[in-house]
Design a protein around this motif. Sequence first.
Motif, PDB file in Angstrom:
ATOM      1  N   LEU A  60      66.819  39.460   3.365  1.00 12.90           N
ATOM      2  CA  LEU A  60      66.578  40.677   4.129  1.00 12.90           C
ATOM      3  C   LEU A  60      67.890  41.226   4.674  1.00 12.90           C
ATOM      4  O   LEU A  60      68.757  40.467   5.124  1.00 12.90           O
ATOM      5  N   GLU A  61      68.032  42.532   4.652  1.00 11.71           N
ATOM      6  CA  GLU A  61      69.269  43.150   5.145  1.00 11.71           C
ATOM      7  C   GLU A  61      69.469  42.852   6.629  1.00 11.71           C
ATOM      8  O   GLU A  61      70.585  42.586   7.079  1.00 11.71           O
ATOM      9  N   ILE A  62      68.378  42.908   7.381  1.00 11.01           N
ATOM     10  CA  ILE A  62      68.422  42.574   8.807  1.00 11.01           C
ATOM     11  C   ILE A  62      67.566  41.334   9.014  1.00 11.01           C
ATOM     12  O   ILE A  62      66.363  41.351   8.753  1.00 11.01           O
ATOM     13  N   TRP A  63      68.176  40.251   9.466  1.00  7.99           N
ATOM     14  CA  TRP A  63      67.429  39.027   9.696  1.00  7.99           C
ATOM     15  C   TRP A  63      66.536  39.163  10.916  1.00  7.99           C
ATOM     16  O   TRP A  63      66.955  39.712  11.944  1.00  7.99           O
ATOM     17  N   PRO A  64      65.303  38.654  10.838  1.00  2.08           N
ATOM     18  CA  PRO A  64      64.392  38.742  11.985  1.00  2.08           C
ATOM     19  C   PRO A  64      64.916  37.942  13.168  1.00  2.08           C
ATOM     20  O   PRO A  64      65.640  36.956  13.007  1.00  2.08           O
ATOM     21  N   GLU A  65      64.524  38.401  14.350  1.00  2.00           N
ATOM     22  CA  GLU A  65      64.999  37.781  15.587  1.00  2.00           C
ATOM     23  C   GLU A  65      64.649  36.301  15.655  1.00  2.00           C
ATOM     24  O   GLU A  65      65.426  35.471  16.148  1.00  2.00           O
ATOM     25  N   GLU A  66      63.467  35.921  15.125  1.00  8.90           N
ATOM     26  CA  GLU A  66      63.055  34.519  15.151  1.00  8.90           C
ATOM     27  C   GLU A  66      64.024  33.632  14.357  1.00  8.90           C
ATOM     28  O   GLU A  66      64.302  32.499  14.752  1.00  8.90           O
ATOM     29  N   LEU A  67      64.540  34.155  13.255  1.00 12.93           N
ATOM     30  CA  LEU A  67      65.476  33.389  12.441  1.00 12.93           C
ATOM     31  C   LEU A  67      66.820  33.251  13.146  1.00 12.93           C
ATOM     32  O   LEU A  67      67.431  32.173  13.152  1.00 12.93           O
ATOM     33  N   ILE A  68      67.265  34.323  13.756  1.00  9.73           N
ATOM     34  CA  ILE A  68      68.530  34.301  14.493  1.00  9.73           C
ATOM     35  C   ILE A  68      68.445  33.322  15.661  1.00  9.73           C
ATOM     36  O   ILE A  68      69.369  32.529  15.900  1.00  9.73           O
ATOM     37  N   ARG A  69      67.331  33.348  16.382  1.00  9.47           N
ATOM     38  CA  ARG A  69      67.148  32.425  17.515  1.00  9.47           C
ATOM     39  C   ARG A  69      67.124  30.971  17.045  1.00  9.47           C
ATOM     40  O   ARG A  69      67.675  30.080  17.695  1.00  9.47           O
ATOM     41  N   THR A  70      66.498  30.739  15.898  1.00 10.92           N
ATOM     42  CA  THR A  70      66.421  29.384  15.366  1.00 10.92           C
ATOM     43  C   THR A  70      67.804  28.830  15.076  1.00 10.92           C
ATOM     44  O   THR A  70      68.133  27.689  15.439  1.00 10.92           O
ATOM     45  N   TYR A  71      68.646  29.626  14.424  1.00  7.61           N
ATOM     46  CA  TYR A  71      69.971  29.140  14.083  1.00  7.61           C
ATOM     47  C   TYR A  71      70.869  29.014  15.306  1.00  7.61           C
ATOM     48  O   TYR A  71      71.812  28.211  15.307  1.00  7.61           O
ATOM     49  N   ALA A  72      70.548  29.761  16.333  1.00  4.56           N
ATOM     50  CA  ALA A  72      71.292  29.602  17.590  1.00  4.56           C
ATOM     51  C   ALA A  72      70.997  28.235  18.205  1.00  4.56           C
ATOM     52  O   ALA A  72      71.892  27.563  18.738  1.00  4.56           O
ATOM     53  N   THR A  73      69.728  27.797  18.123  1.00  4.90           N
ATOM     54  CA  THR A  73      69.382  26.487  18.671  1.00  4.90           C
ATOM     55  C   THR A  73      70.041  25.369  17.870  1.00  4.90           C
ATOM     56  O   THR A  73      70.486  24.372  18.435  1.00  4.90           O
ATOM     57  N   LEU A  74      70.124  25.542  16.556  1.00  5.78           N
ATOM     58  CA  LEU A  74      70.761  24.530  15.717  1.00  5.78           C
ATOM     59  C   LEU A  74      72.247  24.436  16.031  1.00  5.78           C
ATOM     60  O   LEU A  74      72.812  23.333  16.128  1.00  5.78           O
ATOM     61  N   LYS A  75      72.877  25.588  16.212  1.00  2.00           N
ATOM     62  CA  LYS A  75      74.309  25.605  16.522  1.00  2.00           C
ATOM     63  C   LYS A  75      74.580  24.996  17.888  1.00  2.00           C
ATOM     64  O   LYS A  75      75.602  24.342  18.096  1.00  2.00           O
ATOM     65  N   ASN A  76      73.643  25.174  18.816  1.00  2.00           N
ATOM     66  CA  ASN A  76      73.808  24.647  20.165  1.00  2.00           C
ATOM     67  C   ASN A  76      73.780  23.117  20.190  1.00  2.00           C
ATOM     68  O   ASN A  76      74.462  22.487  21.004  1.00  2.00           O
ATOM     69  N   ASP A  77      72.971  22.513  19.294  1.00  2.00           N
ATOM     70  CA  ASP A  77      72.914  21.054  19.192  1.00  2.00           C
ATOM     71  C   ASP A  77      72.717  20.668  17.731  1.00  2.00           C
ATOM     72  O   ASP A  77      71.583  20.568  17.250  1.00  2.00           O
ATOM     73  N   PRO A  78      73.805  20.451  17.006  1.00  2.00           N
ATOM     74  CA  PRO A  78      73.707  20.119  15.575  1.00  2.00           C
ATOM     75  C   PRO A  78      73.543  18.634  15.286  1.00  2.00           C
ATOM     76  O   PRO A  78      73.748  18.195  14.148  1.00  2.00           O
ATOM     77  N   THR A  79      73.159  17.848  16.282  1.00  2.00           N
ATOM     78  CA  THR A  79      73.066  16.394  16.119  1.00  2.00           C
ATOM     79  C   THR A  79      72.252  15.994  14.895  1.00  2.00           C
ATOM     80  O   THR A  79      72.685  15.179  14.072  1.00  2.00           O
ATOM     81  N   VAL A  80      71.047  16.549  14.779  1.00  2.00           N
ATOM     82  CA  VAL A  80      70.151  16.143  13.688  1.00  2.00           C
ATOM     83  C   VAL A  80      70.697  16.606  12.344  1.00  2.00           C
ATOM     84  O   VAL A  80      70.673  15.857  11.356  1.00  2.00           O
ATOM     85  N   TYR A  81      71.200  17.827  12.290  1.00  2.00           N
ATOM     86  CA  TYR A  81      71.742  18.357  11.039  1.00  2.00           C
ATOM     87  C   TYR A  81      72.916  17.511  10.548  1.00  2.00           C
ATOM     88  O   TYR A  81      72.971  17.113   9.380  1.00  2.00           O
ATOM     89  N   ILE A  82      73.838  17.229  11.445  1.00  2.00           N
ATOM     90  CA  ILE A  82      75.013  16.447  11.064  1.00  2.00           C
ATOM     91  C   ILE A  82      74.609  15.045  10.611  1.00  2.00           C
ATOM     92  O   ILE A  82      75.116  14.528   9.610  1.00  2.00           O
ATOM     93  N   SER A  83      73.674  14.442  11.335  1.00  2.00           N
ATOM     94  CA  SER A  83      73.292  13.057  11.055  1.00  2.00           C
ATOM     95  C   SER A  83      72.513  12.909   9.754  1.00  2.00           C
ATOM     96  O   SER A  83      72.701  11.943   9.002  1.00  2.00           O
ATOM     97  N   LEU A  84      71.620  13.849   9.488  1.00  2.00           N
ATOM     98  CA  LEU A  84      70.798  13.763   8.287  1.00  2.00           C
ATOM     99  C   LEU A  84      71.460  14.414   7.081  1.00  2.00           C
ATOM    100  O   LEU A  84      71.370  13.919   5.962  1.00  2.00           O
ATOM    101  N   ASN A  85      72.104  15.557   7.328  1.00  2.00           N
ATOM    102  CA  ASN A  85      72.627  16.358   6.234  1.00  2.00           C
ATOM    103  C   ASN A  85      74.136  16.183   6.063  1.00  2.00           C
ATOM    104  O   ASN A  85      74.593  15.657   5.059  1.00  2.00           O
ATOM    105  N   GLY A  86      74.883  16.634   7.058  1.00  2.00           N
ATOM    106  CA  GLY A  86      76.334  16.590   6.966  1.00  2.00           C
ATOM    107  C   GLY A  86      76.927  17.894   7.440  1.00  2.00           C
ATOM    108  O   GLY A  86      76.503  18.442   8.462  1.00  2.00           O
TER     109      GLY A  86
END
Length: 310
Positions: free
Chosen positions: A202-228
């Motif tokens: 989508l040209e403009i990402w929905p607010e829910e998606l933007i908010r989700t990635y903000a939470t991930l950026k705020n605490d990337p513990t799980v992403y780093i540990s499981l993914n890298g």
Amino acid sequence: MSQSTKISEGEAEYDVPAAGKPCKTWYKVFGDLEDPARKRPLVALHGGPGSCHIYLLSLAKIWENYQIPVIMYDQIGNGNSTHLPEKVGDMSFWTEELFRNELDNLLRYLRIDGDYDLFGQSWGGMISSAFATYRPKGLKRLILADAPASIPLWIKSAYKLRSELPEEVQATLTEHEEAKTLTSKEYEEAISVFYKRHLCRLEIWPEELIRTYATLKNDPTVYISLNGFNEFIIIGYLKDWSVIDDLHKIEVPTLVINGKYDPTQDEAVLPFFEKIPKCKWVRFEESSHLPHVEEPERFLEVVGEFLSYE
């Protein structure tokens, strides 16, 4: 959302001795689980790993359109559930089993473990597929959206799509990966080209998606540990993950979904279709990794019909 829609939130205690502190799983319910006339509920597992339920909120329309109760929750370490930043990189703690047990705990807490359906998106689909191989008695239907059957297949798909990026973007990615400068502005901009083509088109990402990635950026513990570090450099617990050898154990009707431009390309979901005895596969031709956002009307129709069929 209709004013008559019943929405409730809560927390389920989740006993994880290795955490060293009390843990809770936050959940949200659209519909009335106490209504004796209700339909079988759908439990939705978010992706990431390390995201939260917010980007899946449009699934609440399944309740509106089909009167199927929908339960969303934030997995441990994410969103409104207990965070454990002190466990970052601990691959003996962040395991598939941790998340399978959490799902089982939540089902029992909500007293729906005898009759429910599962929807898993991306990493959530990986948990769901693994969970289903244990043949839980209450599971009736399974939806695996944009989820790979193995991480090696996911990596192969991602690099196939990477090879189709503009040459200068590929060169920037390679240059910074070799120099280990993955936090540079240039590298982040190059990665964003991939995401705009293969995460959400989508040209403009929905607010829910933007908010989700903000939470991930705020605490990337799980992403780093499981993914890298990112979708190309997977060095966490999941680097060799696969459910392929156990897929024949899944007995319930299963719907597999992916997008034409999805990092979860056809070859990454093909084992589901080949090895799960009762499996239907739908590909969304205008979508990448988030068909529920990119083609919402068709997505809800496909999912709603699958869940409603007896």
